[in-house]
Design a protein around this motif. Structure first.
Motif, PDB file in Angstrom:
ATOM      1  N   ARG A  23       0.834  -1.186   0.000  1.00 19.73           N
ATOM      2  CA  ARG A  23       0.000   0.000   0.000  1.00 19.73           C
ATOM      3  C   ARG A  23       0.861   1.224   0.000  1.00 19.73           C
ATOM      4  O   ARG A  23       1.904   1.275   0.616  1.00 19.73           O
ATOM      5  CB  ARG A  23      -0.864   0.020   1.249  1.00 19.73           C
ATOM      6  CG  ARG A  23      -1.851  -1.087   1.263  1.00 19.73           C
ATOM      7  CD  ARG A  23      -2.723  -0.950   0.077  1.00 19.73           C
ATOM      8  NE  ARG A  23      -3.754  -1.934   0.089  1.00 19.73           N
ATOM      9  CZ  ARG A  23      -4.680  -2.013  -0.851  1.00 19.73           C
ATOM     10  NH1 ARG A  23      -4.688  -1.176  -1.839  1.00 19.73           N
ATOM     11  NH2 ARG A  23      -5.584  -2.929  -0.794  1.00 19.73           N
ATOM     12  N   ASP A  24       0.406   2.184  -0.620  1.00 20.30           N
ATOM     13  CA  ASP A  24       1.225   3.360  -0.684  1.00 20.30           C
ATOM     14  C   ASP A  24       0.406   4.569  -1.057  1.00 20.30           C
ATOM     15  O   ASP A  24      -0.760   4.486  -1.274  1.00 20.30           O
ATOM     16  CB  ASP A  24       2.306   3.153  -1.701  1.00 20.30           C
ATOM     17  CG  ASP A  24       1.736   2.544  -2.919  1.00 20.30           C
ATOM     18  OD1 ASP A  24       2.429   1.814  -3.590  1.00 20.30           O
ATOM     19  OD2 ASP A  24       0.567   2.794  -3.188  1.00 20.30           O
ATOM     20  N   LEU A  57      -1.209   5.499  -3.631  1.00 22.18           N
ATOM     21  CA  LEU A  57      -2.466   5.835  -3.057  1.00 22.18           C
ATOM     22  C   LEU A  57      -2.369   7.066  -2.269  1.00 22.18           C
ATOM     23  O   LEU A  57      -1.415   7.732  -2.270  1.00 22.18           O
ATOM     24  CB  LEU A  57      -2.835   4.792  -2.112  1.00 22.18           C
ATOM     25  CG  LEU A  57      -2.094   3.563  -2.401  1.00 22.18           C
ATOM     26  CD1 LEU A  57      -2.365   2.636  -1.289  1.00 22.18           C
ATOM     27  CD2 LEU A  57      -2.434   2.988  -3.682  1.00 22.18           C
ATOM     28  N   LEU A  59      -3.753   8.604   1.491  1.00 11.57           N
ATOM     29  CA  LEU A  59      -4.344   8.275   2.767  1.00 11.57           C
ATOM     30  C   LEU A  59      -4.598   9.416   3.676  1.00 11.57           C
ATOM     31  O   LEU A  59      -4.326  10.502   3.368  1.00 11.57           O
ATOM     32  CB  LEU A  59      -3.377   7.448   3.451  1.00 11.57           C
ATOM     33  CG  LEU A  59      -2.480   6.939   2.432  1.00 11.57           C
ATOM     34  CD1 LEU A  59      -1.397   6.253   3.149  1.00 11.57           C
ATOM     35  CD2 LEU A  59      -3.117   6.100   1.470  1.00 11.57           C
ATOM     36  N   HIS A 265      -5.489  -0.355   6.090  1.00 11.00           N
ATOM     37  CA  HIS A 265      -5.012  -1.506   5.319  1.00 11.00           C
ATOM     38  C   HIS A 265      -4.507  -2.605   6.260  1.00 11.00           C
ATOM     39  O   HIS A 265      -4.769  -3.780   6.055  1.00 11.00           O
ATOM     40  CB  HIS A 265      -3.845  -1.101   4.414  1.00 11.00           C
ATOM     41  CG  HIS A 265      -4.244  -0.294   3.217  1.00 11.00           C
ATOM     42  ND1 HIS A 265      -5.345  -0.578   2.456  1.00 11.00           N
ATOM     43  CD2 HIS A 265      -3.657   0.772   2.626  1.00 11.00           C
ATOM     44  CE1 HIS A 265      -5.416   0.291   1.449  1.00 11.00           C
ATOM     45  NE2 HIS A 265      -4.412   1.124   1.544  1.00 11.00           N
ATOM     46  N   HIS A 271      -9.123  -0.166  -0.725  1.00 13.48           N
ATOM     47  CA  HIS A 271      -9.532   1.153  -1.223  1.00 13.48           C
ATOM     48  C   HIS A 271     -11.000   1.178  -1.627  1.00 13.48           C
ATOM     49  O   HIS A 271     -11.578   0.150  -1.963  1.00 13.48           O
ATOM     50  CB  HIS A 271      -8.690   1.532  -2.442  1.00 13.48           C
ATOM     51  CG  HIS A 271      -7.270   1.808  -2.086  1.00 13.48           C
ATOM     52  ND1 HIS A 271      -6.222   1.614  -2.939  1.00 13.48           N
ATOM     53  CD2 HIS A 271      -6.728   2.261  -0.937  1.00 13.48           C
ATOM     54  CE1 HIS A 271      -5.092   1.935  -2.348  1.00 13.48           C
ATOM     55  NE2 HIS A 271      -5.377   2.325  -1.118  1.00 13.48           N
TER      56      HIS A 271
HETATM   57 ZN   LIG Z   1      -4.021   2.638   0.301  1.00 13.15          ZN
END
Ligand SMILES: [Zn+2]
Length: 308
Positions: A23-24, A57, A59, A265, A271
């Motif tokens: 995840r990023d 991503l 957040l 996450h 998402h």
């Molecule tokens: Zn994410």
């Protein structure tokens, strides 16, 4: 999109090792689509988690925590423990099985939320609420207020899930994609605690990307997908970006949002399309919204297990 395929190949099985996802978050530019594939293979059963997720991503964040370090609650009544493979540590001494550590979260919240993976009955893959989720933080070059931010976000996720997080203090362990889920020398005969580490750009990004964080929940399924659960995980936070953001009042709320997103996450949320939710991949939401809360309450209401 998450696809979980179960391939049963034989007898008593067990599975193993799956690092569920990467995840990023990317600032600015919209995230490109890049498949991230994680494969878990086991002797008798293989669980394959395939994530076709945005590479980058976005957040967001806040927090409340609760369980202080080294709480050692009395063990509850424990059912006979199935004999699992030697790679599984024994039921932790602070498991409250068959009782939850904290009460489940009741919420009327509804809204967009999604799970990284589900079990055959449709319930989300989640941490076991009958045992605390331990975590450690690598304090090396931690940004000012970074540790406080992490603990506050852990507390908020705890309050929203009903999962108990226990701060095990500092570690020198560094994040890695092939992290061993049990590290007896470092952490004893138990699931390694969730690792929160501060990382440099080059450690988590591809050229041209700016990612704020990566998260790898670690799933096991000792007796098939119906038994899938998270037992530990890793969260890598971009040291330079957080240091910058926490020094700027306008960005500090975003940093908090990024951390909440990563911890979402960690506990099993994927998402969503609604940009008002903290689990949206690229929006700048800075706090939990209704869909986030509905999802967090659901992943906090997972099954208890007597075998890990
Ligand atoms: Zn994410």
């Amino acid at each position: 999109m998450v696809i979980i395929a179960l391939d049963e190949g034989g007898s008593v099985g067990f599975v193993e090792r799956s690092q569920a996802e990467r995840r990023d978050r990317r600032r600015d530019a919209p995230p490109p689509r890049r498949p991230v594939v994680d494969v878990t293979a086991g002797v008798a059963i293989a669980i394959v988690l395939v994530f076709v997720a945005p590479a980058a991503l976005r957040l967001v964040t806040p927090g409340v925590v609760l369980v202080p370090g080294s709480a050692a609650p009395a063990a509850g009544t424990v059912d006979p423990t199935p004999q699992l493979g030697p790679e599984y540590p024994p039921l932790p001494a602070d498991s409250r099985y068959p009782s939850r550590v904290l009460p489940p979260v009741r919420t009327a919240a509804t809204g967009d939320h999604a799970y990284i993976g589900t079990r055959p009955d449709g319930s989300p893959i989640a941490f076991d609420p009958c045992r605390p989720v331990h975590f450690v933080i690598n304090q090396d070059e931690v940004p000012d207020a970074g540790g406080q931010l992490v603990r506050a976000a852990m507390a908020e996720i705890s309050a929203a899930t009903g999962l108990a997080f226990v701060d095990d203090g500092a570690t020198s362990e560094r994040i890695s994609e092939d992290r061993e889920p049990v590290q007896p020398v470092r952490y004893g005969e138990r699931w390694a605690p969730v690792l929160v580490d501060w990382v440099d750009d080059a450690e988590i990004t591809a050229p041209g990307e700016e990612l704020f964080g990566v998260t790898f929940p670690h799933v096991i399924a000792p007796t098939g997908t119906a038994s899938a659960r998270y037992v530990t995980g890793s969260v890598g936070l971009n040291r330079a970006w957080f240091a910058h953001a926490l020094g700027d009042p306008a960005e500090a709320a975003v940093a908090r949002g990024v951390l909440l997103h990563e911890l979402g996450h960690l506990v099993g949320l994927d998402h969503v399309k609604d940009p008002a939710q903290v689990m949206h991949a690229t929006s700048d939401t800075v706090g939990l919204a209704d869909g986030d809360r509905a999802g967090l309450a659901a992943v906090g209401a997972g099954a208890c297990h007597a075998d890990t």
